[in-house]
Design a protein around this motif. Structure first.
Motif, PDB file in Angstrom:
ATOM      1  N   GLN A 182     -88.038   1.721 -69.167  1.00 10.40           N
ATOM      2  CA  GLN A 182     -87.980   1.385 -67.769  1.00 10.40           C
ATOM      3  C   GLN A 182     -86.672   1.013 -67.081  1.00 10.40           C
ATOM      4  OE1 GLN A 182     -90.594  -1.953 -67.246  1.00 10.40           O
ATOM      5  NE2 GLN A 182     -92.618  -0.634 -67.376  1.00 10.40           N
ATOM      6  N   LYS A 183     -85.515   0.693 -67.977  1.00 16.68           N
ATOM      7  CA  LYS A 183     -84.339   0.417 -67.185  1.00 16.68           C
ATOM      8  C   LYS A 183     -83.377   1.289 -67.813  1.00 16.68           C
ATOM      9  CE  LYS A 183     -84.541  -4.295 -65.901  1.00 16.68           C
ATOM     10  NZ  LYS A 183     -83.761  -5.411 -65.213  1.00 16.68           N
ATOM     11  N   PRO A 184     -83.437   2.701 -67.423  1.00 20.93           N
ATOM     12  CA  PRO A 184     -82.528   3.579 -68.081  1.00 20.93           C
ATOM     13  C   PRO A 184     -81.011   3.658 -67.760  1.00 20.93           C
ATOM     14  CG  PRO A 184     -83.936   4.566 -66.507  1.00 20.93           C
ATOM     15  CD  PRO A 184     -84.509   3.173 -66.629  1.00 20.93           C
ATOM     16  N   PHE A 185     -80.955   2.974 -66.430  1.00 25.34           N
ATOM     17  CA  PHE A 185     -79.470   3.132 -65.858  1.00 25.34           C
ATOM     18  C   PHE A 185     -78.678   1.680 -66.714  1.00 25.34           C
ATOM     19  CE2 PHE A 185     -81.102   4.522 -61.581  1.00 25.34           C
ATOM     20  CZ  PHE A 185     -81.291   5.779 -62.145  1.00 25.34           C
ATOM     21  N   ARG A 186     -79.220   0.739 -67.163  1.00 23.92           N
ATOM     22  CA  ARG A 186     -78.633   0.022 -67.905  1.00 23.92           C
ATOM     23  C   ARG A 186     -78.381   0.619 -69.530  1.00 23.92           C
ATOM     24  NH1 ARG A 186     -75.877  -4.600 -66.336  1.00 23.92           N
ATOM     25  NH2 ARG A 186     -77.209  -5.816 -65.226  1.00 23.92           N
ATOM     26  N   ARG A 187     -79.201   1.275 -69.775  1.00 24.56           N
ATOM     27  CA  ARG A 187     -78.938   2.008 -71.092  1.00 24.56           C
ATOM     28  C   ARG A 187     -78.002   2.732 -71.134  1.00 24.56           C
ATOM     29  NH1 ARG A 187     -83.747   5.670 -71.509  1.00 24.56           N
ATOM     30  NH2 ARG A 187     -82.472   7.233 -70.657  1.00 24.56           N
ATOM     31  N   GLU A 188     -77.763   3.495 -70.123  1.00 25.54           N
ATOM     32  CA  GLU A 188     -76.766   4.725 -69.786  1.00 25.54           C
ATOM     33  C   GLU A 188     -75.345   3.793 -69.576  1.00 25.54           C
ATOM     34  OE1 GLU A 188     -76.825   7.829 -70.229  1.00 25.54           O
ATOM     35  OE2 GLU A 188     -79.071   7.423 -70.577  1.00 25.54           O
ATOM     36  N   VAL A 189     -75.427   2.817 -68.752  1.00 21.34           N
ATOM     37  CA  VAL A 189     -74.113   2.155 -68.556  1.00 21.34           C
ATOM     38  C   VAL A 189     -73.649   1.878 -70.289  1.00 21.34           C
ATOM     39  CG1 VAL A 189     -72.724   0.023 -67.866  1.00 21.34           C
ATOM     40  CG2 VAL A 189     -74.472   1.031 -66.535  1.00 21.34           C
ATOM     41  N   MET A 190     -74.602   1.044 -71.122  1.00 26.79           N
ATOM     42  CA  MET A 190     -74.069   1.158 -72.345  1.00 26.79           C
ATOM     43  C   MET A 190     -73.337   2.256 -73.120  1.00 26.79           C
ATOM     44  SD  MET A 190     -76.586  -1.907 -73.722  1.00 26.79           S
ATOM     45  CE  MET A 190     -78.231  -1.811 -72.476  1.00 26.79           C
ATOM     46  N   ARG A 191     -74.101   3.420 -72.978  1.00 30.14           N
ATOM     47  CA  ARG A 191     -73.548   4.633 -73.371  1.00 30.14           C
ATOM     48  C   ARG A 191     -72.474   5.045 -72.763  1.00 30.14           C
ATOM     49  NH1 ARG A 191     -77.896   9.182 -73.002  1.00 30.14           N
ATOM     50  NH2 ARG A 191     -76.562  10.056 -74.632  1.00 30.14           N
ATOM     51  N   ASN A 196     -76.904  21.307 -59.420  1.00 33.33           N
ATOM     52  CA  ASN A 196     -76.529  20.477 -60.484  1.00 33.33           C
ATOM     53  C   ASN A 196     -75.273  19.897 -60.117  1.00 33.33           C
ATOM     54  OD1 ASN A 196     -74.135  22.067 -60.738  1.00 33.33           O
ATOM     55  ND2 ASN A 196     -74.362  22.931 -62.803  1.00 33.33           N
ATOM     56  N   HIS A 197     -74.972  19.764 -58.945  1.00 29.55           N
ATOM     57  CA  HIS A 197     -73.676  19.087 -58.392  1.00 29.55           C
ATOM     58  C   HIS A 197     -74.182  17.712 -58.416  1.00 29.55           C
ATOM     59  CE1 HIS A 197     -70.032  18.311 -56.044  1.00 29.55           C
ATOM     60  NE2 HIS A 197     -70.865  17.543 -55.695  1.00 29.55           N
ATOM     61  N   ALA A 198     -73.607  16.660 -59.529  1.00 27.89           N
ATOM     62  CA  ALA A 198     -73.714  15.307 -59.429  1.00 27.89           C
ATOM     63  C   ALA A 198     -72.677  14.220 -58.998  1.00 27.89           C
ATOM     64  CB  ALA A 198     -73.930  14.996 -60.842  1.00 27.89           C
ATOM     65  N   GLY A 199     -71.870  15.037 -58.463  1.00 28.14           N
ATOM     66  CA  GLY A 199     -70.357  14.170 -58.502  1.00 28.14           C
ATOM     67  C   GLY A 199     -70.131  13.784 -56.602  1.00 28.14           C
ATOM     68  N   GLY A 200     -71.192  14.070 -55.956  1.00 30.51           N
ATOM     69  CA  GLY A 200     -70.948  13.660 -54.531  1.00 30.51           C
ATOM     70  C   GLY A 200     -70.041  14.751 -53.698  1.00 30.51           C
ATOM     71  N   PHE A 243     -74.973   3.131 -59.011  1.00 33.78           N
ATOM     72  CA  PHE A 243     -76.172   3.986 -58.459  1.00 33.78           C
ATOM     73  C   PHE A 243     -76.189   5.287 -58.852  1.00 33.78           C
ATOM     74  CE2 PHE A 243     -76.343  -0.461 -56.316  1.00 33.78           C
ATOM     75  CZ  PHE A 243     -77.462  -0.569 -56.505  1.00 33.78           C
ATOM     76  N   ASP A 244     -75.191   5.699 -59.901  1.00 30.99           N
ATOM     77  CA  ASP A 244     -75.094   7.187 -60.009  1.00 30.99           C
ATOM     78  C   ASP A 244     -75.341   7.372 -61.465  1.00 30.99           C
ATOM     79  OD1 ASP A 244     -73.771   8.045 -57.287  1.00 30.99           O
ATOM     80  OD2 ASP A 244     -72.541   6.280 -57.944  1.00 30.99           O
ATOM     81  N   LEU A 245     -76.251   6.748 -62.247  1.00 30.55           N
ATOM     82  CA  LEU A 245     -76.337   6.651 -63.554  1.00 30.55           C
ATOM     83  C   LEU A 245     -77.014   8.002 -63.937  1.00 30.55           C
ATOM     84  CD1 LEU A 245     -75.992   2.954 -63.907  1.00 30.55           C
ATOM     85  CD2 LEU A 245     -74.689   4.651 -65.448  1.00 30.55           C
ATOM     86  N   LYS A 246     -77.667   8.660 -62.910  1.00 29.68           N
ATOM     87  CA  LYS A 246     -78.073   9.774 -63.531  1.00 29.68           C
ATOM     88  C   LYS A 246     -77.252  10.817 -63.942  1.00 29.68           C
ATOM     89  CE  LYS A 246     -82.801   9.552 -62.233  1.00 29.68           C
ATOM     90  NZ  LYS A 246     -84.188  10.160 -62.277  1.00 29.68           N
ATOM     91  N   GLY A 247     -76.130  10.852 -63.053  1.00 27.99           N
ATOM     92  CA  GLY A 247     -74.800  12.056 -63.395  1.00 27.99           C
ATOM     93  C   GLY A 247     -74.437  11.539 -64.921  1.00 27.99           C
TER      94      GLY A 247
END
Lengths: 457, 457
Positions: B170-179, A337-341, A422-426
């Motif tokens: 399809q662009k979940p990362f753009r959405r996450e940046v806004m969040r 679950n470590h997301a932070g590098g 490029f880390d937006l999953k975290g």
């Protein structure tokens, strides 16, 4: 907001440092040498040269030369994205309502998104100068691989990147950036190497590991005429190249008569921290000035704060040289679950020695606290920070809040190593309230320590 | 490489322009007014005010004031990421072996990744100043939504973004940046609006459209006390705010005595192009100087080069005001294989008038050529460009290659509006050799023109 000092201090291009600073030259206790895992003896130039470029081997072993000139070709490339700005965090100060003065050196204004490019271009240059065809490396999340791809295409070098298979599949965009820069990206384990084929045979469904990717990259470098292996962190040569971060920071501060009280950097393998603190630590080692120097690491991978100072393998595959460092044991693997590098089990030998000798301190941070700090930073300063960098942000905020309590107007400098695009999953996991914290138990750490090799020093 | 002119020209923060330049003030033929689609009459301040903030309505209708002061609060925010560098493309010039001198104004050094932030912060400021609670908008790919989120969080405004459902997924990362920046992002169509519920009922499986998202955003803005709708391109007010791009470019060039021969910008709705060329076009309109000004659009969405100069709806949903512009008809929808942005069927009314009056020319580019130019640019200049911006790169390269043939040392300025970090699907398709080109047939264009409304002028 006071505007005496601008929001961003940019040096002139003519003020880009022309030499790297070798911190080892000012260390009374030199970092312990790398050992040949077979013989237990310090590695020689002859033993290193089949793996690394010759000039880089010399830099790796050079504990004495204080300033190493930066070749003009590298300075030309540096002008593509340097000098990097030193930013006065007026907005963050206001958000925290602190009397502290916060500065950060921002290394993310380039497509690799981090400071890694500083060493990548140096390593590519020396490979080109040696007349090599190309270099090989491994990459996990892809930051280092991207930086190396950008550097190699500039010098017309072939760049073979072994990318951990699960990252290759889950981070297709990082992979695509490397391809834009002409790199040959192979998911690891692969059938392009003996070790890869062996692993695939034994574990057909494996998603790969950094250890395996290193093994493949080293095999390709040593088995192919005209190739060498390159590495983006931990090594002495990398800290040398990264000293440009600290040298520029110091030049910018000197220009405005600013002297930091606290200097903070995140620490994984140590490349950013070692680079940022270099000239300041140099003054401290020479007794010319004093600074409170702080390494920040994840609570889930706490090599400084809970590791052992011992000889260990640099890779989980146990094929690389042994390095004396603060380590959790090469068998330690951070929680999934470590997301932070900052997942490396060990630490730069230079920083390990400095920490051991009391020249710096270390703190650890939980990842939910780190992402909370990251979000506050993004909302006030504008830039979406990399999770790695956000460890330094977290510690800087903590120090600034202490100042708020005491009323002290301390000057804080931290390294913002990169951006989090490029880390937006975290971030998603944090925003969805699904992020949890993991702190290894003592028993779990003991298992990692059990993997430490027996080395007679 | 000559180093007389640095790689990057940064103005001082004190040199950030303190007024926007209103190009309309220097136009003999003013842009045609927006019309009320119901009455066919020019829209008044009273009609616009329920939709847009009052100060922005005034700016929208102001054809006369030459310089409009930028409020201090906005300049403060600009200092977060401005002045933006004017870059001398030494590396690209070398790669092309051209005698041309190429400069680009780089607007991507901020987390929104584009120039959109320049207008977002202005629009958020006026909303805050009016005492509003928040603003609503739509976003497709997410660039504008991100910029607006960053601006709103700065002023503590609520930000409701309706994101086309397929992009949301399809662009979940753009959405996450806004969040991360605190925005409330809703996939459109949604059940939060009447129009959304109606569309969902009629078309249960729909993946949404920009037209529908606009309708939802406008409904929420007009139905909720304290909200207004904001838009990131096309409008006169947006071009006004974006004039800062050109003003800074001109100031940086003037500082070094550089005069561009050719000025190139990509054109979708016209926000970047209109901003970049503003002060230069002003000189041209006043007869003080001459420049070759070039708009570059996708061959797949060729509003300037193959469209009609006519009144049309700004949105595919046909609920917005009518604007007189070069248009393909609001019923025109670019091919699904279109990866390079700039999908708007119409064009800024200001730019349309200037083009109609012969003050600028337009060229179109095929998307495979655009991505080829993008990759050459990335590999030589380092920065991974947005596909949109790469239209300008393509045209700049073409002009530089012409200079190579003729031996002319022309000075070329183009706008690099942003980075491509969130556009890697397009790059992937290009690198995999799967990208194709689409050029609409005359018959297909006729279908779009058939959607043009009948307007008695």
């Amino acid at each position: 907001m006071s505007n005496e000092i601008p929001y961003k201090i940019y040096l002139e291009e003519s003020e880009i440092p022309t030499s790297w600073y070798n911190i080892r030259s000012d260390m009374k206790n030199k970092p312990a040498p790398l050992l040949n895992p077979g013989t237990g003896q310090p590695l020689t130039l002859e033993e290193l040269s089949p793996i690394f470029c010759e000039e880089l081997c010399k830099q790796e072993l050079d504990n004495d030369t204080k300033y190493i000139p930066i070749p003009d070709e590298i300075i030309d490339f540096y002008k593509m994205y340097r000098p990097a700005p030193l930013v006065r965090a007026y907005f963050l100060e206001k958000a925290l309502d602190t009397p502290a003065k916060i500065y950060y050196k921002f290394e993310g204004n380039n497509t690799s998104g981090s400071h890694k490019l500083n060493s990548a271009i140096a390593q590519a240059y020396y490979a080109k100068k040696q007349g090599l065809k190309g270099v090989t490396t491994e990459t996990g999340a892809g930051q280092w691989g991207t930086a190396l791809s950008m550097a190699c295409v500039y010098f017309g070098l072939d760049c073979k990147v072994y990318m951990v298979k699960i990252s290759y599949e889950q981070k297709p965009f990082r992979r695509e950036v490397m391809r834009v820069y002409g790199a040959d990206v192979t998911p690891s384990p692969s059938d392009t190497t003996n070790i890869g084929r062996k692993i695939l045979e034994e574990f057909p469904g494996t998603t790969g590991s950094l250890g395996c990717a290193i093994s493949e990259a080293v095999e390709v470098a040593t088995q192919n005429e005209g190739y060498r292996y390159v590495l983006g962190s931990v090594l002495n040569q990398v800290l040398l190249h990264q000293s440009i971060i600290g040298l520029e920071s110091k030049a910018a501060m000197d220009k405005y008569g600013i002297k930091p009280d606290i200097i903070i950097g995140c620490a994984g393998g140590g490349s950013n921290l070692g680079g940022l603190i270099a000239p300041f630590m140099g003054e401290k080692l020479r007794g010319e000035a004093d600074y409170d120097i702080v390494a920040v690491e994840p609570a889930s991978c706490p090599s400084f704060t809970r590791g052992k100072f011992a000889y260990d393998f640099c890779d989980t595959g146990m094929i690389c040289p042994l390095a004396k460092m603060y380590t959790l044991g090469s068998g330690f693997i951070p929680s999934a679950n470590h997301a932070g590098g900052l997942r490396f089990h060990g630490m730069s030998t230079i920083l390990s020695q400095l920490y051991h000798d009391g020249y710096m301190r270390a703190v650890s941070a939980k990842q939910t606290d780190v992402f909370e700090a990251a979000e506050l930073f993004a909302r006030s300063e504008g830039t979406l920070p990399a999770p790695e960098s956000s460890h330094a942000i977290k510690a800087a905020i903590d120090e600034a809040l202490k100042c708020k309590e005491t009323g002290e107007e301390k000057t804080i400098l931290f390294g913002l190593t990169g951006t989090g695009y490029f880390d937006l999953k975290g971030y998603q996991s944090f925003n969805d309230g699904e992020m949890t914290d993991y702190i290894p138990t003592d028993e779990e750490l003991e298992k990692g320590f059990a993997s430490l090799p027996q080395v007679a020093e």
